[in-house]
Design a protein around this motif. Structure first.
Motif, mmCIF file in Angstrom:
data_model
loop_
_atom_site.group_PDB
_atom_site.id
_atom_site.type_symbol
_atom_site.label_atom_id
_atom_site.label_comp_id
_atom_site.label_asym_id
_atom_site.label_seq_id
_atom_site.Cartn_x
_atom_site.Cartn_y
_atom_site.Cartn_z
ATOM 1 N N ALA A 1 -3.326 5.172 10.663
ATOM 2 C CA ALA A 1 -4.150 4.833 9.496
ATOM 3 C C ALA A 1 -4.536 3.366 9.464
ATOM 4 O O ALA A 1 -5.546 3.001 8.851
ATOM 5 N N HIS A 2 -3.718 2.526 10.119
ATOM 6 C CA HIS A 2 -3.960 1.078 10.105
ATOM 7 C C HIS A 2 -3.871 0.571 11.544
ATOM 8 O O HIS A 2 -2.801 0.164 12.004
ATOM 9 N N ALA B 1 3.505 -6.787 9.904
ATOM 10 C CA ALA B 1 3.209 -5.626 9.059
ATOM 11 C C ALA B 1 4.552 -4.963 8.790
ATOM 12 O O ALA B 1 5.244 -4.538 9.721
ATOM 13 N N ARG C 1 0.862 -1.175 0.000
ATOM 14 C CA ARG C 1 0.000 0.000 0.000
ATOM 15 C C ARG C 1 0.896 1.222 0.000
ATOM 16 O O ARG C 1 1.734 1.383 0.885
ATOM 17 N N PRO D 1 -8.608 -6.264 7.640
ATOM 18 C CA PRO D 1 -8.550 -5.276 8.727
ATOM 19 C C PRO D 1 -9.429 -5.679 9.892
ATOM 20 O O PRO D 1 -10.569 -6.113 9.722
ATOM 21 N N ALA E 1 1.526 5.542 10.193
ATOM 22 C CA ALA E 1 1.001 4.301 9.610
ATOM 23 C C ALA E 1 0.075 3.596 10.584
ATOM 24 O O ALA E 1 -0.968 3.048 10.197
ATOM 25 N N LEU F 1 1.263 -6.040 4.175
ATOM 26 C CA LEU F 1 0.517 -6.820 5.153
ATOM 27 C C LEU F 1 0.485 -8.282 4.726
ATOM 28 O O LEU F 1 0.676 -8.587 3.540
ATOM 29 N N ASP G 1 -4.408 -2.051 13.015
ATOM 30 C CA ASP G 1 -3.936 -3.410 13.292
ATOM 31 C C ASP G 1 -2.450 -3.448 13.637
ATOM 32 O O ASP G 1 -1.955 -4.465 14.142
#
Length: 703
Positions: A555-556, A513, A452, A473, A552, A467, A558
């Motif tokens: 935004a994510h 990740a 991404r 997600p 990051a 990922l 996880d």
């Protein structure tokens, strides 16, 4: 998700380079393309190929030739400086019409005609390094045991043109700093009429001696090498015109920069110690020189009859003068093509006038043809495109589509080399229309990278997040692995599919990740961005990695910030070690490979550009060196280093490890007995990836 055996494929294909076409030459009439390529994606033997009339033909197969001779030491060093990963025919040169091609194999000289025939071995007086034919293809200049020699393609008339006066002198080769740091890999250039050569003479006498041994082979004695570490003496490079008949003539390059226009500062050294460019075109020999403090550069036209140097262009910069690859150059009329700062962008000027706009970041000048200048440049730092400039028409972009594009031109034919998110291609364009392609036989990675593309934080740091394949997600928290380089001259966040993308996806498929971010100091985002690390090569770079990580994770969600590791090699290894030393609140484990731990042990050109002279600013060198901070280690750290590394020598790791031990800080050390600065090859690269993975899993308490 468990991936297929990417580490083994990565090692066997030597980072997916085997089988890919490279080193292209297009004939001036556009009818022929020469290139190197091995037979398939795990074949290490590169052969010499010809594309002509819509078909490819192998014109020199190293497997069919006698290659039993030992590779000369000078050739081994040249390959290491070029980061050469293949075997067989690894370099070649041709005459002006691309019809006579020469190469060395096992120290022997070979010649082959592009229009037919079989390769012929040419007898020589000694082992051959960097052979280059005369423009008419009748003679070959080569280096043997430090001497520049010439021989007829029929094997007659072998004779020395320039003989070293001592064991410390060579003729016709680039010095360590030129090849490793500046990017000049050549040391001799034919005159257009083939009656003389411009030759670099390198005197290593002033350079300090280091002694290197192979601990895995105690039966072998130590070997003395010359290494110009920061603050110590450089080699002395001079240029000479060496005629085929007559006496060599030294070119009278300026010894030091004039005081007029010179920037001041706490450290100034006006001596021209670096020869950054040399060539010989229809207008005569051309050279570029750079001062020791890298803040003044001259371009000089040389008179081959008298040795006089005419200064054609001067540049000063209070930080450092940018050496733009491919410059200086001249058009057919003699218009000089050089680097020029255009606002915050690196641009080019032709005949004294800027021709590229601000915002177009020029990467390299590829060639001149007539009055046309072919170059690569970026409007977006994640892409590089091929452009041309012509008087009256301005700048025109040639390449299209996301990726990193380069080109080689000859007459009406353009070989467009493209690295894209879908793979790599070489397309042949005649007057802009595709007429063919040169096939790649490189293997496709067994994992499919699916990054991404991100812009992170206030500085809009360019990033890539990998990922696990199939990850949804919210399906689970993921430990984070940063895998940066983040140093000078290298970008990892690009719209292409380089080798490290497959490695990052493999790590992701082991449950991480994986985040890659390019911060300040990396190229492509303007002059201020690249120079933000002047005086401090660690602080701003580390801050950017922390900012990228937090952005990051925002935004994510996880991404688990309670389990964060970092790995890297060379400058990336230095950054990884610095991360756990200085920010243990963020980073919980690190793998540092070939880390430049002690800044005083790296070469003059790179370190003095960023940190100045260690005798003037020892504080900068102390603060940027990892042993200074050894007492701060509280996290698991694995140090990896090749014992045969002659770029970042193993003393970096040994001094850092000794400082950690003295401070009572446990750490792990993995010495690689035969590895150079590139830890390549089956049984090494694959095993290293697996060992790193095991270390990281244990350090982060992962299953």
């Amino acid at each position: 998700m468990e991936s297929p055996d990417l580490p083994l494929q990565f090692a066997r294909t030597r980072r997916f380079t085997l089988g890919a076409p490279r080193a292209l030459t297009v004939s001036p009439d556009g009818d022929r393309v020469l290139f190197l390529r091995s037979g398939h994606g795990s074949d290490p033997l590169a052969g010499l190929w010809l594309y002509e009339g819509g078909a490819e033909r192998l014109i020199a197969d190293p497997a069919a030739l006698n290659r039993d001779g030992a590779v000369p030491e000078e050739e081994r060093v040249r390959r290491e400086r070029a980061r050469e990963s293949s075997d067989g025919i690894v370099a070649y040169a041709c005459d002006r019409h691309a019809r006579v091609v020469v190469f060395s194999l096992g120290g022997a000289l070979w010649v082959v005609a592009a229009d037919g025939g079989v390769p012929q071995r040419v007898p020589t007086a000694g082992p051959v390094v960097d052979p280059r034919p005369s423009p008419d293809g009748s003679l070959v200049a080569y280096v043997s045991r430090g001497a520049l020699r010439v021989v007829g393609v029929d094997g007659t008339g072998d004779r020395a043109l320039a003989v070293p006066e001592s064991a410390d002198v060579t003729y016709g080769l680039a010095d360590h700093t030129a090849a490793e740091s500046i990017g000049r890999h050549r040391g001799h250039w034919w005159s257009p009429d083939g009656t003389a050569l411009l030759v670099a003479r390198v005197d290593l006498g002033p350079v300090q001696r280091w002694y290197r041994s192979d601990p895995a082979r105690p039966d072998r004695p130590p070997r003395a090498v010359r290494y110009p570490a920061a603050g110590t003496a450089n080699s002395v490079t001079t240029l000479h015109v060496v005629p085929l008949a007559g006496e060599p003539l030294r070119m009278r390059l300026p010894a030091a920069a004039d005081a007029d226009g010179r920037p001041g500062g706490e450290w100034t050294d006006p001596a021209f110690e670096y020869v950054t460019h040399a060539s010989w075109d229809a207008h005569g020999p051309l050279a570029a020189v750079l001062t020791r403090d890298q803040r003044t550069a001259y371009v000089c036209g040389l008179d081959p009859a008298t040795g006089a140097a005419d200064v054609l262009h001067r540049r000063h910069d209070p930080v450092w003068v940018t050496s733009l690859p491919g410059t200086p150059a001249r058009t057919v009329s003699g218009a000089l093509v050089v680097h020029r700062a255009v606002g915050d962008s690196d641009g080019i000027e032709v005949d004294g006038a800027a021709v590229t706009p601000e915002g177009l970041q020029v990467r390299e000048v590829l060639a001149t043809a007539g009055e046309r200048v072919l170059f690569t440049a970026s409007e977006d730092p994640e892409e590089t495109h091929v452009w041309s400039y012509e008087p009256g028409r301005g700048c025109t972009r040639i390449s299209a589509g996301a990726g990193l594009h380069g080109a080689v031109a000859g007459g009406p034919l353009l070989a467009l080399e493209s690295r894209t998110p879908d793979g790599d291609t070489v397309r042949l364009l005649r007057d802009g229309v595709e007429t063919g392609r040169i096939a790649s036989r490189a293997e496709e990675p067994v994992v499919r990278p699916a990054p991404r593309q991100l812009r992170l934080g206030e500085r809009e740091l360019r990033g890539r997040l990998y990922l696990p394949t199939g990850h949804e997600p919210g399906s689970g928290r993921l430990p984070v692995l940063l895998s940066p380089y983040a140093g000078p001259g290298v970008q990892l966040v690009v719209r292409a599919r380089p080798w490290h993308a497959a490695v990052c996806q493999w790590y992701a498929d082991q449950g991480f990740a994986v985040l890659v971010a390019d911060g300040r100091g990396t190229p492509g985002r303007g002059r201020a961005w690249e120079r933000a690390v002047h005086g401090d090569q660690l602080g701003p770079v580390l801050d950017d990695q922390v900012d990228a990580l937090h952005a990051a994770a925002d935004a994510h969600p996880d991404l688990d910030l309670g389990r964060v590791a970092i790995r890297g090699w060379s400058f990336g290894g230095y950054l990884a070690a610095g991360a756990v030393l200085l920010r243990p609140d963020v980073f919980h484990a690190a793998v540092a490979g070939a880390a430049t731990a002690d800044q005083r042990l790296y070469d003059t050109y790179w370190k003095e550009r960023f940190l100045g002279h260690p005798g003037v600013r020892p504080d900068r060198y102390d603060e940027a060196s990892l042993p200074t901070h050894a007492h701060r280690l509280t996290r698991p750290l694995l140090l990896v280093h090749g014992l045969a590394d002659d770029n970042v020598v193993v003393a970096h790791m040994l001094r850092f490890s000794a400082a950690l031990l003295a401070a009572g800080r446990p750490h792990s050390v993995l010495p690689l007995a035969t590895a150079t600065h590139r830890a390549d090859g089956e049984g090494l690269a694959d095993a290293l990836l697996r060992h790193e993975l095991g270390f990281l899993r244990e350090a982060l308490a992962l299953p």
